[in-house]
Structure formats: structure tokens, C-alpha cells
Design an enzyme around this catalytic site. Structure first.
Site, mmCIF file in Angstrom:
data_model
loop_
_atom_site.group_PDB
_atom_site.id
_atom_site.type_symbol
_atom_site.label_atom_id
_atom_site.label_comp_id
_atom_site.label_asym_id
_atom_site.label_seq_id
_atom_site.Cartn_x
_atom_site.Cartn_y
_atom_site.Cartn_z
ATOM 1 N N CYS A 1 0.798 -1.226 0.000
ATOM 2 C CA CYS A 1 0.000 0.000 0.000
ATOM 3 C C CYS A 1 0.834 1.281 0.000
ATOM 4 O O CYS A 1 0.281 2.375 -0.137
ATOM 5 C CB CYS A 1 -0.958 -0.015 1.180
ATOM 6 S SG CYS A 1 -2.115 -1.393 1.127
ATOM 7 N N HIS A 6 -2.560 7.037 2.742
ATOM 8 C CA HIS A 6 -3.113 5.759 2.292
ATOM 9 C C HIS A 6 -4.465 5.569 2.962
ATOM 10 O O HIS A 6 -4.598 5.715 4.177
ATOM 11 C CB HIS A 6 -2.163 4.620 2.654
ATOM 12 C CG HIS A 6 -2.771 3.269 2.525
ATOM 13 N ND1 HIS A 6 -3.526 2.895 1.434
ATOM 14 C CD2 HIS A 6 -2.756 2.202 3.367
ATOM 15 C CE1 HIS A 6 -3.947 1.656 1.600
ATOM 16 N NE2 HIS A 6 -3.499 1.213 2.767
ATOM 17 N N ASN A 55 -10.284 0.343 1.113
ATOM 18 C CA ASN A 55 -8.825 0.297 0.977
ATOM 19 C C ASN A 55 -8.478 -0.258 -0.403
ATOM 20 O O ASN A 55 -8.565 -1.462 -0.635
ATOM 21 C CB ASN A 55 -8.237 -0.585 2.086
ATOM 22 C CG ASN A 55 -6.727 -0.673 2.029
ATOM 23 O OD1 ASN A 55 -6.098 -0.320 1.041
ATOM 24 N ND2 ASN A 55 -6.131 -1.170 3.101
#
Length: 327
Positions: free
Chosen positions: A112, A250, A280
Site C-alpha cells: 500500500c 493511504h 482500501n
């Protein structure tokens, strides 16, 4: 520091929406349990035929058009992904072919944190070859999650976003920080499918190709490393936290994001987030949120934009950019 500007951006998300209300029924939990834990009300999930590469192609095409360029103008392509099209060749090869690029192409996997890593790869490459470059973050983690895993399934969504870098006469990257701590590799992992544990009938039957997470470890490390990298980048740039106009983290979990803001002393009004609508999206999360903020006119010429991510590994990365192209 490299002189570059981001002159184009684009996104691609699946049409299929999986709301937390629907997911709650599938997992046998309440919708409030999902939303209170992660802040996600819906996420996009790929349909049959959609892949990491196909999303990346759509996002890349939109970014190139937004920059006023054509495929022939792109000299280099960097794709950030942790869910590749297939083990070999690299996802970027498929993306470059489908976009009609005559460019170099390579992948970056920092989970990520991948988009920050990929963007810095491109910036560094521009030092050697100052021509337009395409950077894409694309992931389809819904395909690698155990359908019965409540902890991970409530988090993940699929998507892609891309930016085009063009050479500029003046530096826009004010500072950056990258790092990794391999002692934390057990926090989030896919055990099988690599050289350490090759694919067998047994690994498939045991579900070892699904991602597994230790939520408490991820939370603690994510907050610790993200705060550390944000402070390091701002210190290198000689910029106070209050002078940053926009923070694009993020988009992992609203609890993590809020804790990072609190510990780093960041005003919540500076936060750029779309976590509630997309979940996400891993490597795509930062450029997806950035692109939406740009489309909304929120980010202006000369604004200071801080990108900050963390990922399995444990990786982290941040960069401070003065927004806007001189041309």
C-alpha cells in the site's frame, strides 16, 4: 531534487458497488460494526473480466488525455501493484501494450506504499531522461481475500488511478522519506505462491493463497511508521506541519488515519479522504483520493501536498510536493 510537474491524472473504478449494509449480511455482522471499525460504507469490486491491468489501462488512458498527450509521448511507465495480472510477466507489460505505449515498463510492489515508491522511481528516472512518464497504482485485493475473513473483507476495494509526469524548469519535490522494516513481515501476508512456499494442491486446499492479517500489529505499526515518515519528510523540507495545505494518506482505515493526524499534529481539515466510498484500494488509494481532490478543484497552484503511505512488509513512504505545473 528532480524538476517535474503532474500534468494529468485519471481514475478507474469498477461499477459494481458492495455496500457495507450488504456485506454485513454476508458476514453475519451489523453494518455499524463495519463502519465503526473502519469508516467504510461501500467499496467497488471487480466484475468478471476486469483485472488489475484493465483498470490500470483505463486510468492511464484518462491521465494521458488529461495531460494533453498521446501514447507516443510517454517514455516510461511504472505500475504500482501488489495484485499483479499474473506472476510473470510484469503487469506493466500488459498495460503498456494495451495503451499502445512504446515505452519502458516495470512494476513496483511496496504494497500500500506502492504509489509513493513508484512516483519516486519516476522522479528519479526523470533525472536521467526528462520525458513524460506515466505512473499507475492499481490493485484488485478483493480477489485475494478469503470470503470468510471478516477482518480483511470489510476493508478491501478495487480500483486504479494514474498520473502523468512532465519535465519542469523548477523543482516541485520538496522532500521525501522511504523505509521498510522486514521484522514486521508477518503482520499482513500471503504465505503460498512464491519460492518460499510454491503452489501445490495442498497449499490451495489449505487456503494459503489468501491474504492474512494481524490487525493489532498493523494498526500499531501503521500509525508509528506513518507518523515517523511524515515528520522526517517535513523536517527535510524545513516545513512546519501547519503549513501543509493537503494531506493525502493511504486510505486504509479511518481509525488509523485519525490516529496519524492526531499524533502528527495535522489539522483534520487538511485531510483528503474518500475511504468511505472506495475502501482500501491499496496502491490505488493515494492517487485515487488525489485525483478526486483535483477534479473537485480543492488543490490549487502552489499548494503544499503531502502524500503518505504504509504497507505490508512493513513499508512506508512520504513525499511533499508543491502543486502545479509551470507550463
Amino acid at each position: 531534487m528532480s524538476a517535474f510537474g503532474i500534468t494529468g491524472w485519471g481514475t478507474a473504478v469498477p461499477e459494481q458497488v458492495l455496500a457495507s449494509s450488504e456485506l454485513a449480511g454476508l458476514l453475519g455482522v451489523d453494518e455499524d460494526w463495519i463502519v465503526s471499525r473502519c469508516g467504510i460504507r461501500e467499496r467497488r469490486i471487480v466484475s468478471p473480466g476486469q483485472t488489475t491491468a484493465s483498470l490500470a489501462v483505463d486510468a492511464g488512458r484518462a491521465a494521458i488525455a488529461r495531460a494533453g498527450l498521446t501514447a507516443a509521448d510517454i517514455a516510461h511507465l511504472v505500475v504500482a501493484t501488489a495484485t499483479p495480472e499474473q506472476p510473470s510477466p510484469a503487469t506493466s507489460a500488459f498495460v503498456a501494450h494495451d495503451l499502445g505505449l512504446k515505452a519502458s515498463a516495470h512494476d513496483v510492489n511496496a504494497e500500500c506504499s506502492g504509489f509513493v515508491y513508484a512516483l519516486l522511481h519516476a522522479v528519479a528516472l526523470m533525472q536521467l531522461d526528462p520525458r513524460p512518464m506515466l505512473v499507475v497504482g492499481s490493485d484488485t485485493h478483493s480477489l485475494s481475500v478469503d470470503p470468510a475473513d471478516r477482518d480483511l473483507r470489510i476493508l478491501v476495494g478495487d480500483g486504479a488511478a494514474a498520473v502523468v509526469l512532465t519535465p519542469e524548469p523548477r523543482d516541485k519535490l520538496l522532500a521525501f522519506d522511504l523505509g521498510a522494516d522486514g521484522a514486521c513481515t508477518g503482520s499482513l501476508k500471503v504465505l503460498a505462491g512464491g519460492s518460499r512456499m510454491p503452489t501445490t494442491v495442498e497449499t490451495a486446499q489449505q487456503g494459503l493463497h489468501y491474504a492474512r492479517i494481524n490487525g493489532n500489529e498493523i494498526y500499531l505499526n501503521a500509525v508509528r511508521f506513518t507518523v515517523r515518515t511524515v515528520r522526517a519528510t517535513l523536517e527535510k523540507a524545513g516545513v512546519k506541519v501547519g503549513d501543509v495545505d493537503h494531506v493525502v494518506p493511504h486510505q486504509a482505515n479511518i481509525r488509523i488515519i485519525n490516529s496519524v493526524l492526531n499524533h502528527a499534529g495535522i489539522d483534520p481539515e487538511r485531510l483528503v479522504t474518500n475511504l468511505d466510498r472506495y475502501g482500501n484500494t491499496a496502491s490505488a488509494s493515494i492517487p485515487l483520493a488525489l485525483s478526486e481532490a483535483l477534479d473537485a478543484g480543492r488543490i490549487k497552484q502552489g499548494d503544499l501536498v503531502l502524500l503518505a503511505g504504509f504497507g505490508a512488509g512493513m513499508t512506508w513512504g512520504s513525499m511533499l510536493i508543491e502543486w502545479g505545473a509551470d507550463r
